[in-house]
Motif scaffolding. Structure first.
Motif, short mmCIF file in Angstrom:
data_model
loop_
_atom_site.label_atom_id
_atom_site.label_comp_id
_atom_site.label_asym_id
_atom_site.label_seq_id
_atom_site.Cartn_x
_atom_site.Cartn_y
_atom_site.Cartn_z
N UNK B 8 -61.64 -39.69 48.43
CA UNK B 8 -60.70 -38.90 49.23
C UNK B 8 -60.19 -37.68 48.47
N UNK B 9 -60.01 -37.82 47.14
CA UNK B 9 -59.55 -36.66 46.36
C UNK B 9 -60.55 -35.54 46.47
N UNK B 10 -61.84 -35.90 46.35
CA UNK B 10 -62.88 -34.87 46.43
C UNK B 10 -62.92 -34.25 47.82
N UNK B 11 -62.77 -35.09 48.85
CA UNK B 11 -62.80 -34.56 50.22
C UNK B 11 -61.59 -33.65 50.44
N UNK B 12 -60.43 -34.03 49.89
CA UNK B 12 -59.23 -33.21 50.06
C UNK B 12 -59.41 -31.87 49.35
N UNK B 13 -59.95 -31.91 48.12
CA UNK B 13 -60.19 -30.67 47.38
C UNK B 13 -61.14 -29.76 48.16
N UNK B 15 -61.59 -29.76 51.38
CA UNK B 15 -60.88 -29.24 52.56
C UNK B 15 -60.00 -28.06 52.17
N UNK B 16 -59.33 -28.18 51.01
CA UNK B 16 -58.46 -27.08 50.55
C UNK B 16 -59.30 -25.83 50.31
N UNK B 17 -60.44 -25.99 49.62
CA UNK B 17 -61.29 -24.83 49.33
C UNK B 17 -61.81 -24.21 50.62
N UNK B 18 -62.21 -25.07 51.57
CA UNK B 18 -62.74 -24.56 52.83
C UNK B 18 -61.67 -23.77 53.58
N UNK B 19 -60.42 -24.28 53.55
CA UNK B 19 -59.33 -23.56 54.24
C UNK B 19 -59.08 -22.22 53.58
N UNK B 20 -59.13 -22.18 52.24
CA UNK B 20 -58.93 -20.90 51.54
C UNK B 20 -60.01 -19.91 51.98
N UNK B 47 -69.55 -29.39 47.70
CA UNK B 47 -68.77 -30.40 46.97
C UNK B 47 -68.68 -31.69 47.79
#
Lengths: 172, 103
Positions: B8-13, B15-20, B47
């Motif tokens: 989940x940490x990797x998926x969250x990271x 998601x953050x990069x994709x939003x940026x 990722x």
């Protein structure tokens, strides 16, 4: 150790990406994006994917970003045009810009909801973790995915010809 | 101490990069920065592929990442060629300068 590396690389990747988007000077954006890609490459090493880490550095940071740098230098436009008219305000602006900002907010909310609903899944570690080797990747790439691999070479050729034709200076 | 990273940490990271990257595409007014934001989004997806690959103990995701990077290279070459051609016409990199289909 792995934990520490994950958080360090994740912080570097996110910070660099935010700065890429926040920069007005495209030259700094390109250089910061290389930092972000290097951090992602580190994350791939943490994830036991040395092949992806290597091509990330060689192709992305080494080739694609150099192409971007060449274009930035060739066009010689150091900074983005100053905001004019309705573009001056971020969320208060009219039309497509506000629409875009709303759409990105919707995406962020959707992703957050999706991630909150997931149950935490631990990555296999220790004895259970069987690391796929580059040898296995090669075998699979040239057996199961050989058609896609050959199709990619045609794609690259078309992209090369297209780029030359598009960027050619009209002589007549 | 820092929490141990899960899938989940990797998926969250990611998601953050994709939003940026998405925010960059929508908010920037420079064609080169927009192309860079697209590269950030492609990397966020890469990722995810590698993280899920690690979770499932397979190599297919890494092979797809290989193809994604190849397509990204082709996209960057053609995209930058278009940017150069556009710049020759209008001496500007702002997407607002290119509102007509033909000139």
């Amino acid at each position: 150790m792995e934990t520490l590396f994950f958080w360090v690389f994740a912080a570097v990747a996110v910070t660099a990406s935010v700065l890429v988007v926040g920069q007005r000077n495209p030259m700094y954006s390109v250089l910061l994006l290389i930092v972000s890609f290097a951090a992602l490459s580190g994350l791939y090493v943490v994830l036991d994917a040395p092949f992806v880490a290597a091509i990330q550095i060689i192709i992305y940071a080494g080739a694609i970003m150099v192409l971007f740098l060449f274009v930035v230098m060739l066009l010689n436009v150091p900074t983005e045009d100053a905001p004019v008219g309705y573009h001056a305000r971020l969320l208060g602006g009219a039309g497509p810009r506000r629409f875009g900002a709303v759409l990105s907010c919707v995406l962020v909310i959707e992703l957050a909801v999706a991630l909150v609903q997931l149950t935490p899944a631990r990555l296999p570690s220790g004895e259970a973790a069987r690391q796929p080797t580059v040898y296995e990747i090669g075998l699979k790439l040239f057996q199961e995915y050989s058609f896609a691999f050959e199709a990619t070479s045609v794609l690259i050729l078309i992209a090369m010809v297209g780029a030359i034709i598009l960027a050619r200076r009209e002589t007549h | 101490m820092l929490p141990e990273p899960t899938l989940n940490s990797y998926l969250a990271l990611s998601a953050v990069l994709f939003s940026i990257g998405t925010a960059g595409v929508f908010l920037r007014r420079n064609l080169i920065t927009i192309l860079l934001s697209i590269e950030i989004m492609l990397n966020a997806v890469n990722l995810t592929f590698v993280a899920v690959d690690r979770y499932l103990q397979s190599v297919d995701g890494q092979i797809i990442v290989f193809f994604v990077i190849t397509v990204a290279a082709a996209e960057a070459a053609v995209g930058l060629a278009i940017v150069i051609a556009l710049f020759r016409h209008k001496e500007s990199l702002s997407p607002d300068a290119f509102t007509t289909l033909k000139w």
